[in-house]
Design an enzyme around this catalytic site. Structure first.
Site, PDB file in Angstrom:
ATOM      1  N   HIS A   1      19.554  53.939 111.086  1.00 51.28           N
ATOM      2  CA  HIS A   1      19.958  54.005 112.500  1.00 51.28           C
ATOM      3  C   HIS A   1      19.721  52.626 113.100  1.00 51.28           C
ATOM      4  O   HIS A   1      18.696  52.363 113.718  1.00 51.28           O
ATOM      5  CB  HIS A   1      19.157  55.074 113.262  1.00 51.28           C
ATOM      6  CG  HIS A   1      19.345  54.942 114.747  1.00 51.28           C
ATOM      7  ND1 HIS A   1      20.526  55.231 115.380  1.00 51.28           N
ATOM      8  CD2 HIS A   1      18.509  54.512 115.721  1.00 51.28           C
ATOM      9  CE1 HIS A   1      20.407  54.994 116.674  1.00 51.28           C
ATOM     10  NE2 HIS A   1      19.188  54.546 116.914  1.00 51.28           N
ATOM     11  N   GLN A  44      12.642  58.913 129.469  1.00 50.66           N
ATOM     12  CA  GLN A  44      13.973  59.326 129.955  1.00 50.66           C
ATOM     13  C   GLN A  44      14.679  60.289 128.984  1.00 50.66           C
ATOM     14  O   GLN A  44      15.374  61.206 129.435  1.00 50.66           O
ATOM     15  CB  GLN A  44      14.841  58.143 130.369  1.00 50.66           C
ATOM     16  CG  GLN A  44      15.017  57.032 129.358  1.00 50.66           C
ATOM     17  CD  GLN A  44      16.351  56.338 129.525  1.00 50.66           C
ATOM     18  OE1 GLN A  44      17.101  56.624 130.462  1.00 50.66           O
ATOM     19  NE2 GLN A  44      16.683  55.447 128.608  1.00 50.66           N
ATOM     20  N   ILE A  45      14.484  60.128 127.697  1.00 57.61           N
ATOM     21  CA  ILE A  45      15.068  61.125 126.778  1.00 57.61           C
ATOM     22  C   ILE A  45      14.349  62.461 126.967  1.00 57.61           C
ATOM     23  O   ILE A  45      14.978  63.526 127.018  1.00 57.61           O
ATOM     24  CB  ILE A  45      14.994  60.664 125.306  1.00 57.61           C
ATOM     25  CG1 ILE A  45      15.895  59.442 125.100  1.00 57.61           C
ATOM     26  CG2 ILE A  45      15.415  61.789 124.351  1.00 57.61           C
ATOM     27  CD1 ILE A  45      15.835  58.843 123.704  1.00 57.61           C
ATOM     28  N   GLY A  46      13.040  62.400 127.109  1.00 58.50           N
ATOM     29  CA  GLY A  46      12.261  63.622 127.347  1.00 58.50           C
ATOM     30  C   GLY A  46      12.792  64.397 128.542  1.00 58.50           C
ATOM     31  O   GLY A  46      12.956  65.621 128.480  1.00 58.50           O
ATOM     32  N   ASP A  70      24.748  58.649 116.411  1.00 61.09           N
ATOM     33  CA  ASP A  70      25.752  57.770 115.806  1.00 61.09           C
ATOM     34  C   ASP A  70      26.938  58.600 115.298  1.00 61.09           C
ATOM     35  O   ASP A  70      28.101  58.234 115.465  1.00 61.09           O
ATOM     36  CB  ASP A  70      25.123  56.988 114.646  1.00 61.09           C
ATOM     37  CG  ASP A  70      23.831  56.302 115.074  1.00 61.09           C
ATOM     38  OD1 ASP A  70      23.890  55.488 116.007  1.00 61.09           O
ATOM     39  OD2 ASP A  70      22.769  56.625 114.512  1.00 61.09           O
ATOM     40  N   GLY A  98      12.333  58.262 118.010  1.00 62.99           N
ATOM     41  CA  GLY A  98      11.802  56.955 118.437  1.00 62.99           C
ATOM     42  C   GLY A  98      12.068  55.875 117.403  1.00 62.99           C
ATOM     43  O   GLY A  98      11.848  56.073 116.201  1.00 62.99           O
ATOM     44  N   ASN A  99      12.527  54.736 117.849  1.00 65.89           N
ATOM     45  CA  ASN A  99      12.908  53.645 116.949  1.00 65.89           C
ATOM     46  C   ASN A  99      11.743  52.755 116.533  1.00 65.89           C
ATOM     47  O   ASN A  99      10.798  52.637 117.287  1.00 65.89           O
ATOM     48  CB  ASN A  99      13.972  52.788 117.647  1.00 65.89           C
ATOM     49  CG  ASN A  99      15.315  53.452 117.577  1.00 65.89           C
ATOM     50  OD1 ASN A  99      15.672  54.013 116.550  1.00 65.89           O
ATOM     51  ND2 ASN A  99      16.057  53.416 118.674  1.00 65.89           N
ATOM     52  N   GLY A 136       6.487  61.671 123.905  1.00 64.57           N
ATOM     53  CA  GLY A 136       7.245  60.847 124.852  1.00 64.57           C
ATOM     54  C   GLY A 136       7.899  61.706 125.908  1.00 64.57           C
ATOM     55  O   GLY A 136       8.964  61.380 126.445  1.00 64.57           O
TER      56      GLY A 136
END
Ligand code: NAX
Length: 328
Positions: free
Chosen positions: A187, A15-17, A159, A130-131, A11
């Site tokens: 999570h 945006q996290i990447g 968290d 990743g969720n 990924g």
């Protein structure tokens, strides 16, 4: 000079990447003296965007970055990987049932688990971001039978960090004054941030705060629903904070927890605290020499018991659902 550590990031064009790669390359994943080689995995449509990010990484001239390779094939991307950050996942879209979501992610994390099994380095450490992160980690782990199960972890450090931030404001202390924070369970909105074992100046945080109503009706829901609050405010989901937590997770795993403290990681249960063996659930863990260990022997009162059980039951349901789909 040290051999570079191979870090695979999936990924990578997301945006996290984008928030993660520059900090990995500048030494925040493993340490300021550890060279890294990046292996980026994307779906074919996003390879070009990943190439753009790689151009920018080049342009930073990071002394620790010894190379970048980009792949749209998982088997190649995980070859020789020492650390794998599984960030890319199938998001829930409108009208999608939970079963559809689990199935779509099984189609990603099953093959990635197999690819890790086939070609990753012997010391591979996997973090799933990743969720649904815990269950995606379970799918990958079950598809990698030759890799020790403890090498597969999922992220609850965001968290954990959110809980530290909320508590520090309420108690009027800095985050570094707080020790032994724990996130238990999944999570998800059922997660349980625990203030009965967290400590401030040697007393429990629950005692220092002295406000059960705040703990139950403000603190827990604020931490559990923080992701939604960020989307509401920013118009996009948490990215820099998620990336920062991923760096914290791996850094702590590799470099160890401080004496007298612990962290939160979702790891394969050994049955501790009544969490069914094999589930990937968040626990208080200490780390040392690249290995984690669940903190044992904590007393769990009735309130905490109920919260932990609710979140763990959700994990067991997710496991049963992916089991029925033949994904594990
Ligand atoms: P984005 O949609 O911006 O990026 C995801 C990227 O993954 C895309 O570029 C997409 O092309 C890529 N991708 C999809 N399938 C892939 C595959 N099979 N192989 C390789 N790449 C693939 O999402 P972003 O905001 O970066 O979030 C990524 C994931 O993190 C999401 O699943 C999100 O729910 C999850 N999060 C988890 C958190 C946690 O604490 N565990 C917090 C933050 C975040 O919400």
């Amino acid at each position: 000079t040290r051999t570079p550590v191979s870090v695979t990031v999936t990924g990578a064009a997301g945006q996290i990447g984008y928030a993660l790669l520059f900090r990995i390359a500048s030494g925040h994943l493993l340490g300021a003296d550890v060279p890294v080689k990046l292996r980026l995995l994307e779906i074919p449509q996003a390879v070009k965007a990943a190439e753009g990010t790689a151009m920018e990484l080049d342009d930073c001239a990071f002394p620790l970055l010894s190379g970048i390779d980009i792949f749209d094939d998982a088997t190649k991307a995980f070859e020789g990987a020492n650390v794998a950050l599984l960030v890319g996942a199938r998001p829930r879209t409108k009208g999608m049932e939970r079963g559809d979501l689990l199935e779509a992610n099984g189609g990603i994390f099953g093959p990635q688990g197999k690819a890790i099994n086939a070609g990753a380095a012997d010391d591979i450490k996997v973090l799933v971001v990743g969720n649904p992160a815990n269950t995606n980690a379970l799918i990958a782990q079950r598809n990698a039978p030759d890799v020790p199960a403890e090498r597969f972890t999922a992220m609850t450090r965001l968290d954990h960090n959110r809980a530290l931030a909320q508590l520090s404001k309420k108690a009027g202390v800095t985050v570094s004054d707080i020790k032994k924070m724990t996130i238990w369970g999944n999570h998800s909105a059922t997660q349980y941030p625990d203030l009965f074992h967290a400590e401030i100046g040697g007393r429990t945080a629950a005692e220092v705060v002295g406000d059960q109503d705040w703990l139950e009706n403000t603190f827990i829901p604020t931490v559990a629903k923080r992701g939604a609050a960020i989307i509401e405010a920013r118009g996009a989901s948490s990215a820099a904070s998620a990336a920062s937590a991923a760096l914290d997770h791996v850094n702590t795993w590799v470099n160890g927890t401080a004496e007298g403290d612990w962290t939160s990681m979702a790891v394969v249960s050994d049955g501790s605290y009544g969490v069914p063996e094999g589930l990937i659930s968040s626990f208080p863990v200490t780390t040392r020499d690249g290995e984690w260990e669940i903190v044992k022997g904590l007393e769990i009162d009735e309130f905490s018991r109920g919260r932990i059980d609710a979140s763990v039951n959700e994990l067991a349901e997710e496991r049963d659902a992916v089991g029925k789909l033949g994904l594990i």
